[in-house]
Motif scaffolding. Structure first.
Motif, short mmCIF file in Angstrom:
data_model
loop_
_atom_site.label_atom_id
_atom_site.label_comp_id
_atom_site.label_asym_id
_atom_site.label_seq_id
_atom_site.Cartn_x
_atom_site.Cartn_y
_atom_site.Cartn_z
N ASP A 5 1.52 -1.42 0.20
CA ASP A 5 0.39 0.07 -0.22
C ASP A 5 0.81 1.36 0.33
OD1 ASP A 5 -2.37 -1.38 -0.23
OD2 ASP A 5 -2.61 -1.47 1.92
N ARG A 6 0.43 2.21 -0.46
CA ARG A 6 0.55 3.38 -0.43
C ARG A 6 0.63 4.48 0.88
NH1 ARG A 6 2.56 5.91 -6.39
NH2 ARG A 6 3.79 3.89 -6.72
N LEU A 7 1.14 5.24 1.65
CA LEU A 7 0.74 5.65 2.35
C LEU A 7 1.40 7.68 3.14
CD1 LEU A 7 -0.42 6.02 5.75
CD2 LEU A 7 2.26 4.84 6.68
N PHE A 8 0.09 8.55 3.43
CA PHE A 8 1.39 9.65 3.58
C PHE A 8 1.17 9.90 4.27
CE2 PHE A 8 -3.23 10.65 1.91
CZ PHE A 8 -3.63 11.41 3.32
N SER A 9 1.84 10.81 5.18
CA SER A 9 2.28 11.39 6.45
C SER A 9 2.24 12.63 6.35
CB SER A 9 2.84 10.15 7.15
OG SER A 9 3.36 10.60 8.42
N VAL A 10 1.66 13.69 7.19
CA VAL A 10 1.66 14.38 7.76
C VAL A 10 2.34 14.97 9.01
CG1 VAL A 10 -0.14 15.80 5.85
CG2 VAL A 10 -0.49 15.27 8.11
N LEU A 11 2.60 13.86 9.96
CA LEU A 11 3.35 14.10 11.00
C LEU A 11 4.49 14.91 11.17
CD1 LEU A 11 3.46 10.45 11.89
CD2 LEU A 11 1.63 12.34 12.31
N PRO A 12 4.66 15.87 11.66
CA PRO A 12 5.74 16.56 11.84
C PRO A 12 6.85 15.76 12.40
CG PRO A 12 4.76 16.50 14.44
CD PRO A 12 3.52 15.59 13.07
N ASN A 13 8.09 16.56 12.68
CA ASN A 13 9.37 15.87 12.86
C ASN A 13 8.90 15.22 14.18
OD1 ASN A 13 11.68 15.82 11.00
ND2 ASN A 13 12.67 17.20 12.08
N SER A 14 9.26 13.86 14.40
CA SER A 14 8.97 13.37 15.60
C SER A 14 9.37 12.30 15.45
CB SER A 14 7.75 13.82 16.16
OG SER A 14 6.99 12.71 14.66
N ILE A 15 9.68 11.37 16.40
CA ILE A 15 10.09 10.26 16.92
C ILE A 15 9.16 9.35 16.29
CG2 ILE A 15 8.63 10.08 19.25
CD1 ILE A 15 11.12 8.38 20.59
N GLU A 63 -2.58 23.78 -1.92
CA GLU A 63 -2.27 23.12 -2.92
C GLU A 63 -1.19 22.51 -2.79
OE1 GLU A 63 -2.39 26.27 -1.12
OE2 GLU A 63 -5.11 26.98 -2.93
N GLU A 64 -0.48 22.52 -2.66
CA GLU A 64 0.66 21.26 -2.62
C GLU A 64 0.59 20.04 -1.14
OE1 GLU A 64 4.93 24.04 -1.92
OE2 GLU A 64 3.61 23.45 0.46
N MET A 65 -0.46 20.39 -1.11
CA MET A 65 -0.85 19.05 0.05
C MET A 65 -1.55 17.74 -1.11
SD MET A 65 -1.56 19.69 3.87
CE MET A 65 -0.41 20.00 4.99
N SER A 66 -2.57 19.04 -2.19
CA SER A 66 -3.40 18.01 -2.94
C SER A 66 -2.19 17.61 -3.47
CB SER A 66 -4.11 19.46 -3.77
OG SER A 66 -5.31 18.40 -4.28
N LEU A 67 -1.20 17.67 -4.25
CA LEU A 67 -0.49 17.75 -5.97
C LEU A 67 0.08 16.63 -4.80
CD1 LEU A 67 0.72 17.90 -8.47
CD2 LEU A 67 2.26 19.18 -7.03
N PHE A 68 0.54 16.07 -3.81
CA PHE A 68 1.77 15.83 -3.58
C PHE A 68 0.96 14.07 -3.08
CE2 PHE A 68 4.83 19.13 -1.02
CZ PHE A 68 5.15 19.46 -2.50
N VAL A 69 -0.43 14.15 -2.73
CA VAL A 69 -1.24 13.14 -2.10
C VAL A 69 -1.93 12.31 -3.31
CG1 VAL A 69 -3.26 12.14 -1.09
CG2 VAL A 69 -1.60 14.01 -0.17
N ARG A 70 -1.82 13.39 -4.79
CA ARG A 70 -2.50 12.95 -6.01
C ARG A 70 -1.09 12.14 -6.38
NH1 ARG A 70 -2.21 15.11 -10.80
NH2 ARG A 70 -1.61 17.18 -9.77
N LEU A 71 0.03 12.64 -6.21
CA LEU A 71 1.10 11.67 -7.40
C LEU A 71 1.61 11.08 -6.29
CD1 LEU A 71 3.84 14.81 -7.74
CD2 LEU A 71 2.29 13.76 -9.09
N ASN A 83 7.08 21.83 -11.94
CA ASN A 83 6.10 21.40 -10.83
C ASN A 83 6.67 20.23 -10.07
OD1 ASN A 83 3.52 22.05 -11.64
ND2 ASN A 83 3.81 21.38 -13.69
N PRO A 84 6.90 20.50 -9.15
CA PRO A 84 7.68 19.15 -8.25
C PRO A 84 7.01 17.68 -8.84
CG PRO A 84 5.95 20.41 -6.43
CD PRO A 84 5.35 20.76 -7.88
N LYS A 85 8.09 17.22 -8.95
CA LYS A 85 7.15 15.73 -9.01
C LYS A 85 8.11 14.28 -7.47
CE LYS A 85 9.14 16.77 -13.60
NZ LYS A 85 8.97 17.68 -13.21
N ALA A 86 8.01 13.07 -7.83
CA ALA A 86 7.86 12.05 -6.89
C ALA A 86 8.97 11.38 -7.12
CB ALA A 86 6.54 11.11 -6.98
#
Length: 219
Positions: free
Chosen positions: A64-74, A100-108, A177-180
């Motif tokens: 599976d693919r998992l995105f994470s928006v957790l802060p810098n943390s353990i 806009e960046e979040m939407s693009l990154f999650v789509r990529l 445009n950012p690329k994965a």
């Protein structure tokens, strides 16, 4: 020399990581400057296995693919290791990204589920709710407690994935445009082993201080 890395040089992250942790289970592995939490290699391995189980309980498993928006943390670092351990592709996204960046990154990334901080500010919470209505959002405490992970798993409950997970990062977008960018977990691990072998002055007393976020290429 062809310039290519021979396949015999690529080491298996999962097997190497488990052996490393078991061989020096009582040595300090991770020191969290934010919470003061210290994990030995034994506790690190237990936490990674427990985080893997937590992901499976929430419907995320191998390939599976998992995105994470957790802060810098353990917890963010453990999530990364648990994803590689479980064969999950991990896509860290800075919580400071614009909607806009979040939407693009999650789509990529094309991830169906994502990790979000349990106690997030109102702006981030609203952005996530509006952007990811069809995504499974998994809440994670980022206070260094780790009680959701440690002591929650038995070895017999851990399936062996067909491959290690991958790290998916995003370029800075210098071409508009950012690329994965997809990085194999085994190759990342092998690069780290080769780097450590090259610097033969390193020993178990060496310490590395990292301030960069997982979502940044240098982090």
């Amino acid at each position: 020399m062809s310039g290519e890395i021979s396949e015999t040089m690529i080491r298996p992250f999962r097997a190497d990581f488990e052996r490393l942790c078991l061989e020096q289970a009582n040595q300090r592995a991770l020191l969290d400057s934010k919470t003061g939490r210290v994990l030995t290699y034994g506790a690190l391995l237990e936490s990674v296995k427990g985080f893997s189980a937590y992901l499976r309980e929430n419907g995320v498993s191998g390939q599976d693919r998992l995105f994470s928006v957790l802060p810098n943390s353990i917890e963010q670092f453990l999530a990364f290791l648990a994803a590689l351990w479980s064969g999950i592709d991990f896509c860290p996204i800075s919580p400071l990204s614009t909607p806009e960046e979040m939407s693009l990154f999650v789509r990529l990334c094309d991830g169906a589920a994502g990790l979000v901080p349990h106690n997030m500010d109102a702006v981030l919470a609203e952005n996530l709710r509006s952007l990811f209505k069809k995504k499974t959002l998994i809440s994670v405490e980022t206070n260094g407690d780790l009680s959701d992970f440690i002591g929650k798993i038995q070895d017999g409950d851990i399936p062996t994935p067909s491959r290690s997970g991958k790290l998916i990062l995003f370029t800075s977008g210098t071409t508009a445009n950012p690329k994965a960018m997809v990085l194999s977990g085994d190759r990342l691990w092998s690069s780290a082993v080769a780097w450590a072998d090259f610097h033969d002055s390193l020993d178990s007393e060496a310490r590395f201080y990292n301030m960069l976020p997982m979502s940044y290429l240098g982090g």
